[in-house]
Design a protein around this motif. Structure first.
Motif, mmCIF file in Angstrom:
data_model
loop_
_atom_site.group_PDB
_atom_site.id
_atom_site.type_symbol
_atom_site.label_atom_id
_atom_site.label_comp_id
_atom_site.label_asym_id
_atom_site.label_seq_id
_atom_site.Cartn_x
_atom_site.Cartn_y
_atom_site.Cartn_z
ATOM 1 N N THR A 1 0.833 -1.131 -0.200
ATOM 2 C CA THR A 1 0.082 -0.033 0.106
ATOM 3 C C THR A 1 0.881 1.331 0.136
ATOM 4 O O THR A 1 1.057 1.854 1.013
ATOM 5 N N PRO A 2 1.238 1.665 -1.064
ATOM 6 C CA PRO A 2 2.147 2.886 -1.402
ATOM 7 C C PRO A 2 1.405 4.095 -1.117
ATOM 8 O O PRO A 2 0.167 4.318 -1.478
ATOM 9 N N TYR A 3 1.856 5.012 -0.336
ATOM 10 C CA TYR A 3 1.388 6.614 -0.153
ATOM 11 C C TYR A 3 2.446 7.576 -0.587
ATOM 12 O O TYR A 3 3.471 7.783 -0.154
ATOM 13 N N GLY A 4 1.890 8.590 -1.438
ATOM 14 C CA GLY A 4 2.767 9.732 -1.835
ATOM 15 C C GLY A 4 1.826 11.025 -1.854
ATOM 16 O O GLY A 4 0.766 10.772 -1.241
ATOM 17 N N PRO A 5 2.189 12.005 -2.429
ATOM 18 C CA PRO A 5 1.490 13.343 -2.217
ATOM 19 C C PRO A 5 0.129 13.427 -3.067
ATOM 20 O O PRO A 5 -0.518 14.045 -2.637
ATOM 21 N N VAL A 6 0.061 12.488 -4.205
ATOM 22 C CA VAL A 6 -1.050 12.451 -4.856
ATOM 23 C C VAL A 6 -2.057 11.198 -4.465
ATOM 24 O O VAL A 6 -1.580 10.159 -4.360
ATOM 25 N N HIS A 7 -3.182 11.553 -3.970
ATOM 26 C CA HIS A 7 -3.980 10.626 -3.347
ATOM 27 C C HIS A 7 -5.525 11.375 -3.358
ATOM 28 O O HIS A 7 -5.713 12.312 -3.350
ATOM 29 N N ARG A 8 -6.545 10.395 -3.516
ATOM 30 C CA ARG A 8 -7.933 10.938 -3.642
ATOM 31 C C ARG A 8 -8.101 11.811 -2.608
ATOM 32 O O ARG A 8 -9.228 12.561 -2.766
ATOM 33 N N VAL A 9 -7.699 11.475 -1.215
ATOM 34 C CA VAL A 9 -8.138 12.485 -0.367
ATOM 35 C C VAL A 9 -7.953 13.798 -0.408
ATOM 36 O O VAL A 9 -8.705 14.634 0.063
ATOM 37 N N ARG A 10 -7.063 14.012 -1.391
ATOM 38 C CA ARG A 10 -6.729 15.421 -1.647
ATOM 39 C C ARG A 10 -7.801 16.168 -2.078
ATOM 40 O O ARG A 10 -7.922 17.257 -2.465
ATOM 41 N N LEU A 11 -8.762 15.478 -3.011
ATOM 42 C CA LEU A 11 -9.789 15.929 -3.673
ATOM 43 C C LEU A 11 -10.719 16.492 -2.713
ATOM 44 O O LEU A 11 -11.646 17.500 -3.013
ATOM 45 N N PHE A 12 -10.704 16.326 -1.397
ATOM 46 C CA PHE A 12 -11.668 16.970 -0.381
ATOM 47 C C PHE A 12 -11.173 18.266 -0.204
ATOM 48 O O PHE A 12 -10.376 18.440 0.938
ATOM 49 N N ASP A 13 -11.488 19.080 -0.890
ATOM 50 C CA ASP A 13 -10.790 20.499 -0.649
ATOM 51 C C ASP A 13 -11.865 21.730 -1.150
ATOM 52 O O ASP A 13 -12.946 21.178 -1.136
ATOM 53 N N GLN A 14 -11.411 22.833 -0.942
ATOM 54 C CA GLN A 14 -12.172 23.953 -1.264
ATOM 55 C C GLN A 14 -13.238 24.327 -0.413
ATOM 56 O O GLN A 14 -14.578 24.637 -0.293
ATOM 57 N N PHE A 15 -12.894 24.015 0.887
ATOM 58 C CA PHE A 15 -13.987 24.236 2.154
ATOM 59 C C PHE A 15 -13.614 25.330 2.551
ATOM 60 O O PHE A 15 -12.455 26.393 2.620
ATOM 61 N N PRO A 16 -15.049 26.329 2.688
ATOM 62 C CA PRO A 16 -14.983 27.470 3.327
ATOM 63 C C PRO A 16 -14.526 27.378 4.791
ATOM 64 O O PRO A 16 -14.233 26.382 5.396
ATOM 65 N N GLU A 17 -14.199 28.553 5.444
ATOM 66 C CA GLU A 17 -13.818 28.718 6.769
ATOM 67 C C GLU A 17 -14.821 27.880 7.511
ATOM 68 O O GLU A 17 -14.209 27.090 8.518
ATOM 69 N N GLN A 18 -16.103 28.355 7.358
ATOM 70 C CA GLN A 18 -17.038 27.192 8.326
ATOM 71 C C GLN A 18 -18.183 26.808 7.021
ATOM 72 O O GLN A 18 -18.316 27.362 6.028
ATOM 73 N N VAL A 19 -18.390 25.563 7.168
ATOM 74 C CA VAL A 19 -19.303 24.731 6.166
ATOM 75 C C VAL A 19 -20.477 24.263 6.727
ATOM 76 O O VAL A 19 -20.676 23.913 8.156
ATOM 77 N N ASP A 20 -21.516 24.297 6.193
ATOM 78 C CA ASP A 20 -22.795 23.626 6.445
ATOM 79 C C ASP A 20 -22.868 22.363 5.965
ATOM 80 O O ASP A 20 -22.019 21.827 5.411
ATOM 81 N N LEU A 21 -24.099 21.654 6.541
ATOM 82 C CA LEU A 21 -24.046 19.975 6.089
ATOM 83 C C LEU A 21 -24.157 19.958 4.422
ATOM 84 O O LEU A 21 -23.514 19.080 3.840
ATOM 85 N N ALA A 22 -24.835 20.717 3.884
ATOM 86 C CA ALA A 22 -25.310 20.646 2.223
ATOM 87 C C ALA A 22 -23.931 20.891 1.702
ATOM 88 O O ALA A 22 -23.409 20.184 0.509
ATOM 89 N N GLY A 23 -22.943 21.927 2.352
ATOM 90 C CA GLY A 23 -21.543 22.258 1.595
ATOM 91 C C GLY A 23 -20.616 20.883 1.938
ATOM 92 O O GLY A 23 -19.994 20.628 0.946
ATOM 93 N N LEU A 24 -20.762 20.207 2.956
ATOM 94 C CA LEU A 24 -20.051 19.224 3.180
ATOM 95 C C LEU A 24 -20.372 17.962 2.450
ATOM 96 O O LEU A 24 -19.610 17.295 1.812
ATOM 97 N N VAL A 25 -21.659 17.757 2.060
ATOM 98 C CA VAL A 25 -22.040 16.833 1.127
ATOM 99 C C VAL A 25 -21.536 17.249 -0.382
ATOM 100 O O VAL A 25 -21.201 16.440 -0.967
ATOM 101 N N GLY A 26 -21.607 18.537 -0.478
ATOM 102 C CA GLY A 26 -21.173 19.059 -2.027
ATOM 103 C C GLY A 26 -19.594 18.681 -2.218
ATOM 104 O O GLY A 26 -19.185 18.283 -3.272
ATOM 105 N N VAL A 27 -18.758 19.092 -1.050
ATOM 106 C CA VAL A 27 -17.497 18.542 -1.359
ATOM 107 C C VAL A 27 -17.001 17.035 -1.792
ATOM 108 O O VAL A 27 -16.475 16.740 -2.532
ATOM 109 N N MET A 28 -17.723 16.174 -0.890
ATOM 110 C CA MET A 28 -17.844 14.719 -1.129
ATOM 111 C C MET A 28 -18.390 14.340 -2.490
ATOM 112 O O MET A 28 -17.822 13.484 -3.179
ATOM 113 N N ASN A 29 -19.654 15.162 -3.089
ATOM 114 C CA ASN A 29 -20.025 14.707 -4.276
ATOM 115 C C ASN A 29 -19.341 15.097 -5.397
ATOM 116 O O ASN A 29 -19.187 14.416 -6.289
ATOM 117 N N ARG A 30 -18.656 16.413 -5.346
ATOM 118 C CA ARG A 30 -17.837 16.897 -6.222
ATOM 119 C C ARG A 30 -16.524 15.876 -6.410
ATOM 120 O O ARG A 30 -16.187 15.545 -7.785
#
Length: 778
Positions: free
Chosen positions: A552-581
């Protein structure tokens, strides 16, 4: 399993979320997710069981709500529901689960289920299961007895349903079945390691082809272990690295091209892989499924000052599905979520009144390959066929284990003190046997204690959550939220290995390098109240310094990095949106900017090549969607067409100056083209880290060697433009000169093993997913 009115009723909801990408609203959540509030949805139907004290209500989505006056009633009802709704799956898994218990080499237990093959365990294999039932009491005392009682009530429910519906079953279900199916789930999602033989042979190949110095450096780079740039779920450091300390004296270099995998079937049995889809090369990398994610927000990152989570397991798509939604209600439990048929008296993931939890596969290193030095009792020269090995200075016979019959063919193989023989090889020309040891072997049933504790509401604080999760010997990342806390724990029965080892390589099995115990609860990666205010996991590395499995190799590129573009504070719909994008984003795309920067330092060889780079720049800037949003059968962008054709040759061009003719060997061990949705992306990591280094950017943990252009930026750029030009011309020959029209068919998912024909737009998100926001405790 016949199709019912509930077989497909959630498919429009699931597919309806996909094209929204990040544009999810509260109304979308209400429309596309089912309530998880312990109440049946819509009209209900009472399931008659004729058991006093038990009520089973099915709501309009076919979710069973089980209410019992006693805990025995609840477990009985869960068994009744399991066989009623997942009878086919249970029937297929009952025998196959014993393959997982015994660790039969070269046989994929999950593949037996999906291909409908029949395994009949031997008495010796069944005894392995029986021993685990007894171990529950030895380890957990009264709690172990309670687990056995719960399992007995559960199988009583299964048997009662079959009897009530005139289903002829000559062998009634028993507690052993519950333990065996627990092992089955662990073998699919909860084990890691065991790839050391493949790693070692690859190292020999590089040393022979590149020389010892460069070969060792290139191998170390290719392995992608202990990379400081790998994203982790928590920031606290936990030490469990590749090297166990001191000079490496107990790890083994296997001769190039010398591995021969063991086939446990009778020698006269001959079949193609198509005829036996559950077979795999026993000495190669063990098959595993790595999926699931969670996004957890602490109160300080929440708009409403609440804890929030979007989390669930990515189990694949099957009909019948390999989990089922269920609610359990009784004097000891009020919980709702997803359970595994066969052990659904407890939940795999779910919620209680005051907290919720979910799991992702961690692939921690619970399996080791040992190299057994072969011998003959008469002192003659050993061969690959020798059935004795040296342990603690004695020539010791292998046990010959008969696991049972697969489709009528006996499965017989040698077993050492470490585990089943998986193959043979040579070391410095001398024949050796390869065996594989698993830390959870013989202990699969003990994992039920962790699920029991979580289901019964015992994990009310981060500390009690850690204690419950640590009872899970299978390797999972656990995400947790309560009304006031968030927490993380990475579980597994993780061996403490002696000094003198490189965990990426096989270990001498002569007795000098045996395990020294197992990590304590405190030594497992864990945290509460994340410093960043959020805990993100998509099968990425748990914590800095903590090596997962040797495959199981790990480096800087991993799909968890796609969980990004969070605002400083997020609501539930925004959290679902990050996941879904992120679920429709090409995982390799974070590596593209470095490629583009290298290319744009010089002129394109043709307008067509320039157009291709422009297209990929725009596509990546739009979060690299792999999406058929309008459901017309084609992707909405030409980006996936270009990326899929270009990435493999591009990564090969980066690595070729060092690897040369061995680039194909690298590709076999660490895929260069990658999978657009997979968590681990070796090819993308090689490209990203090497090109950023070449560009003079800040790089933590740079490679030992320079790859693209042999360290020359100009030569690198020329080689990459040549790849872009070649691939562009090939695509244009098939699709025309207008790159913006290079649409490929949108990927669609179907349900294995093919009992229903429906398909839907592919998306890289959990099969079952909880969306939760807990109000603070009053």
């Amino acid at each position: 399993m016949p199709v019912t009115e509930n077989s497909l009723d959630q498919l429009p909801l699931y597919d309806g979320l996909t094209p929204l990408r990040g544009n999810v609203t509260d109304a979308d959540i209400e429309r596309l997710y089912l309530p998880e509030d312990f109440m049946p949805i819509g009209e209900t139907v009472l399931e008659p069981t004729e058991r006093p004290g038990l009520e089973i209500l099915y709501d309009e989505y076919g979710v069973a709500h089980i209410t019992g006056q006693t805990r025995e009633d609840v477990a009985f009802g869960a068994g009744w529901v399991a066989i009623r709704d997942r009878g086919l799956l249970l029937g297929l898994g009952r025998g196959a689960s014993r393959v997982a218990v015994a660790d039969v080499p070269g046989i994929n237990a999950f593949g037996l289920v999906t291909s409908g093959q029949n395994f009949v365990p031997s008495a010796a294999t069944e005894q392995l299961v029986t021993d685990q039932v007894e171990l529950l009491v030895e380890v957990f005392g009264d709690e172990g007895r309670q687990i056995i009682d719960d399992a007995q009530a559960y199988v009583d429910g299964i048997n009662a349903y079959e009897q009530a519906n005139d289903i002829n079953n000559p062998v009634p279900w028993n507690v052993n079945d519950v333990v065996a199916i627990t092992a089955f789930i662990g073998s699919i999602f909860g084990a890691g390691g065991g790839s050391e033989a493949t790693n070692s042979e690859f190292l020999s190949t590089l040393i022979n082809g590149l020389g010892a110095g460069v070969g060792n450096q290139a191998w170390d780079d290719a392995m992608l272990f202990d990379d400081p740039e790998a994203p982790t779920t928590i920031t606290a450091r936990f030490e469990y690295g590749p090297m166990t300390g001191g000079a490496v004296t107990g790890s083994v270099l296997i001769d190039e091209n010398s591995i021969v995998s063991l086939d446990p079937r009778s020698p006269e049995v001959v079949s193609s892989p198509e005829e036996q889809p559950a077979l795999f090369a026993a000495a190669g990398q063990p098959p595993y499924r790595e999926a699931s994610n969670f996004l957890i927000m602490d109160t300080d990152r929440s708009v409403n000052g609440t804890t929030m989570a979007v989390m669930g397991p990515q189990l694949g798509y099957f009909y019948p599905e390999i989990v089922q939604q269920i609610r359990l209600s009784g004097p000891h439990v009020e919980a709702q979520g997803a359970a595994v048929p066969g052990l659904s008296m407890y939940l795999l993931i779910g919620r209680t009144q005051d907290y919720a939890w979910s799991l992702t596969s961690a692939n921690h290193d619970v399996r080791d390959v040992y190299v057994e030095m072969l011998c003959n009792p008469d002192g003659s020269e050993p061969s690959r066929d020798s059935l004795h090995y040296i342990f603690n200075g004695e020539c010791t016979p292998f046990e010959i284990f008969n696991a049972g019959e697969l489709n009528g063919d006996p499965l017989i193989y040698p077993v050492s003190v470490h585990g089943p023989m998986i193959g043979t090889a040579t070391v410095n020309g001398e024949p050796v046997a390869l065996t594989r040891k698993r830390s959870t072997f013989g202990r699969d049933g003990l994992n039920l204690a962790g699920l029991k504790n979580m289901t019964e509401g015992n994990a009310t604080t981060p500390e009690t959550f850690y204690e419950s999760a640590n009872k899970f010997g299978f390797t999972f990342n656990w995400g947790y939220i309560s009304r006031s806390n968030v927490a993380f724990f990475s579980s597994g029965r993780l061996p403490v290995r002696p000094a003198g080892l490189d965990r990426r390589l096989p270990t001498w099995g002569n007795g000098d390098y045996e395990w020294q115990g197992f990590l304590s609860q405190a030594e497992h990666p864990h945290a509460a109240q994340a410093p960043s205010g959020r805990m993100l996991n998509w099968n990425n590395q748990a914590a800095p310094g903590f090596m997962h499995g040797d495959g199981t190799p790990y480096g800087p590129v991993h799909r968890v990095r796609l969980f990004d573009q969070f605002p400083e504070q997020v609501d539930l719909a925004g959290l679902v949106g990050v996941m879904n994008r992120s679920a429709t984003e090409d995982v390799r795309s974070p590596a593209w900017p470095a490629v583009s920067e290298v290319l744009r330092g010089g002129d394109a060889p043709s307008p067509l090549a320039a157009d291709v780079v422009d297209l990929l720049d725009e596509w990546v800037a739009d979060d690299a969607p792999r999406l058929d949003g309008d459901d017309d059968g084609f992707n909405d962008s030409a980006g996936p067409t270009v990326m899929d054709a270009l990435w493999g040759p591009l990564a090969a061009a980066v690595m070729q100056p060092v690897f040369g003719d061995l680039t194909s060997a690298l590709d076999e061990v660490r895929s260069l083209s990658g999978d657009p949705g997979s968590g681990n992306q070796p090819g993308a990591n090689y490209v990203d880290k090497d090109l950023r280094t070449l560009l003079g950017q800040d790089v933590e943990g740079p490679f030992n060697l320079s790859y693209c252009g042999a360290g020359s930026l100009e030569a690198c750029r020329d080689s990459l433009w040549q790849v872009v030009e070649t691939v562009s011309l090939e695509l244009a020959a098939d699709l025309g000169d207008d790159v913006s029209t290079w649409f490929k068919e949108g990927s669609r998912s179907s349900f294995a093993p093919g009992l229903i024909p429906e398909t839907f737009r592919s998306t890289n998100r959990p099969t079952f997913q909880q969306v939760l926001e807990f109000a603070p405790a009053e």
